[in-house]
Design a protein around this motif. Sequence first.
Motif, short mmCIF file in Angstrom:
data_model
loop_
_atom_site.label_atom_id
_atom_site.label_comp_id
_atom_site.label_asym_id
_atom_site.label_seq_id
_atom_site.Cartn_x
_atom_site.Cartn_y
_atom_site.Cartn_z
N GLN A 295 -6.71 2.99 15.38
CA GLN A 295 -7.86 3.58 14.68
C GLN A 295 -7.49 4.93 14.06
N ALA A 296 -6.61 5.66 14.74
CA ALA A 296 -6.23 7.00 14.27
C ALA A 296 -5.52 6.98 12.93
N VAL A 297 -4.87 5.85 12.61
CA VAL A 297 -4.13 5.76 11.35
C VAL A 297 -4.61 4.60 10.49
N GLU A 298 -5.89 4.25 10.64
CA GLU A 298 -6.45 3.19 9.80
C GLU A 298 -6.44 3.62 8.33
N LYS A 299 -6.50 2.63 7.48
CA LYS A 299 -6.52 2.86 6.04
C LYS A 299 -7.62 3.86 5.67
N GLY A 300 -7.25 4.89 4.91
CA GLY A 300 -8.22 5.87 4.45
C GLY A 300 -8.47 7.03 5.39
N THR A 301 -7.80 7.05 6.56
CA THR A 301 -8.04 8.12 7.51
C THR A 301 -7.14 9.33 7.23
N LYS A 302 -7.58 10.46 7.75
CA LYS A 302 -6.78 11.68 7.64
C LYS A 302 -5.45 11.50 8.37
N GLY A 303 -5.49 10.76 9.49
CA GLY A 303 -4.27 10.52 10.25
C GLY A 303 -3.22 9.79 9.45
N LEU A 304 -3.63 8.77 8.70
CA LEU A 304 -2.68 8.02 7.88
C LEU A 304 -2.11 8.89 6.76
N GLU A 305 -2.94 9.74 6.20
CA GLU A 305 -2.47 10.63 5.15
C GLU A 305 -1.40 11.59 5.70
N GLN A 306 -1.58 12.05 6.92
CA GLN A 306 -0.60 12.93 7.54
C GLN A 306 0.71 12.19 7.82
N VAL A 307 0.61 10.91 8.20
CA VAL A 307 1.81 10.10 8.42
C VAL A 307 2.58 9.94 7.12
N LYS A 308 1.87 9.72 6.03
CA LYS A 308 2.50 9.57 4.71
C LYS A 308 3.24 10.86 4.33
N GLU A 309 2.61 12.00 4.60
CA GLU A 309 3.25 13.29 4.28
C GLU A 309 4.52 13.49 5.10
N ALA A 310 4.49 13.04 6.37
CA ALA A 310 5.62 13.27 7.27
C ALA A 310 6.74 12.25 7.08
N PHE A 311 6.40 11.01 6.72
CA PHE A 311 7.40 9.93 6.69
C PHE A 311 7.67 9.39 5.29
N GLY A 312 6.92 9.84 4.31
CA GLY A 312 7.17 9.40 2.94
C GLY A 312 6.39 8.15 2.56
N GLU A 313 6.52 7.78 1.28
CA GLU A 313 5.79 6.64 0.72
C GLU A 313 6.07 5.33 1.44
N GLU A 314 7.30 5.19 1.97
CA GLU A 314 7.67 3.95 2.65
C GLU A 314 6.86 3.70 3.91
N ALA A 315 6.21 4.75 4.42
CA ALA A 315 5.41 4.61 5.63
C ALA A 315 4.10 3.88 5.38
N ILE A 316 3.77 3.65 4.11
CA ILE A 316 2.54 2.95 3.74
C ILE A 316 2.91 1.62 3.09
N ASP A 317 2.30 0.52 3.56
CA ASP A 317 2.63 -0.79 2.98
C ASP A 317 1.82 -1.02 1.70
N GLU A 318 2.04 -2.18 1.08
CA GLU A 318 1.41 -2.45 -0.23
C GLU A 318 -0.10 -2.60 -0.13
N ASP A 319 -0.61 -2.82 1.09
CA ASP A 319 -2.07 -2.95 1.28
C ASP A 319 -2.72 -1.61 1.63
N GLY A 320 -1.90 -0.55 1.70
CA GLY A 320 -2.46 0.76 2.02
C GLY A 320 -2.56 1.05 3.50
N ASN A 321 -1.96 0.18 4.32
CA ASN A 321 -1.94 0.41 5.76
C ASN A 321 -0.62 1.03 6.18
N MET A 322 -0.54 1.51 7.41
CA MET A 322 0.72 2.07 7.88
C MET A 322 1.76 0.96 8.03
#
Length: 207
Positions: free
Chosen positions: A38-65
């Motif tokens: 839930q902490a990194v669900e699509k559209g969450t602040k948590g997922l946005e922080q993961v993207k910043e830390a791990f880069g674009e590859e951390a997000i799949d084509e559906d916008g999930n981690m």
Amino acid sequence: MPKVIGLTGGIASGKSSVSELLTVHGFKVVDADVASRQAVEKGTKGLEQVKEAFGEEAIDEDGNMNRSYVGDVIFNHPEKRLELNEIIHPIVRDIMEEEKEAYLEQGYNVIMDIPLLFENDLQDTVDEVWLVYTSESIQIDRLMERNNLSMEDAKARVYSQISIDKKRRMADREIDNRDTKLELKQNLERMLVEEGYIYNNTEEEAQ
């Protein structure tokens, strides 16, 4: 007075099976793995922080981690694991705390299902700790079969955690899961009777 019980184990020890059985007996389970998702669900602040830390590859084509990518990174780079934990853990704690308090207010005994309870030094946040126990060799065998891993990879995952035997010495109660699912059920129910959470209804069933 309802209790807060920390349920933990080692990887492939069978903790999920125990959680399912406990819900049958009226416990409410707050699951750290569910909260982590839930902490990194699509559209969450948590997922946005993961993207910043791990880069674009951390997000799949559906916008999930992209769990496979992130998992590979943190497994091979311990410093990135720490970085991910710093993002996710505060969010997970808030989610779990809110859920726990809601159940306690309703009078339920609460199971805090936390795989890395000892690793994250959370034993003092619960009233007691129950450990799902199995041997290290069984952990490795189950991992190889379940995840289609080599023995080397399975051992690496098992050894990345505090050993199951050390956890055994740290826990308040132990639930033995070295044998069949039926025996696990019997072991758990025996412990629940001993602790007064359920009553032995064998005599009632015999009437």
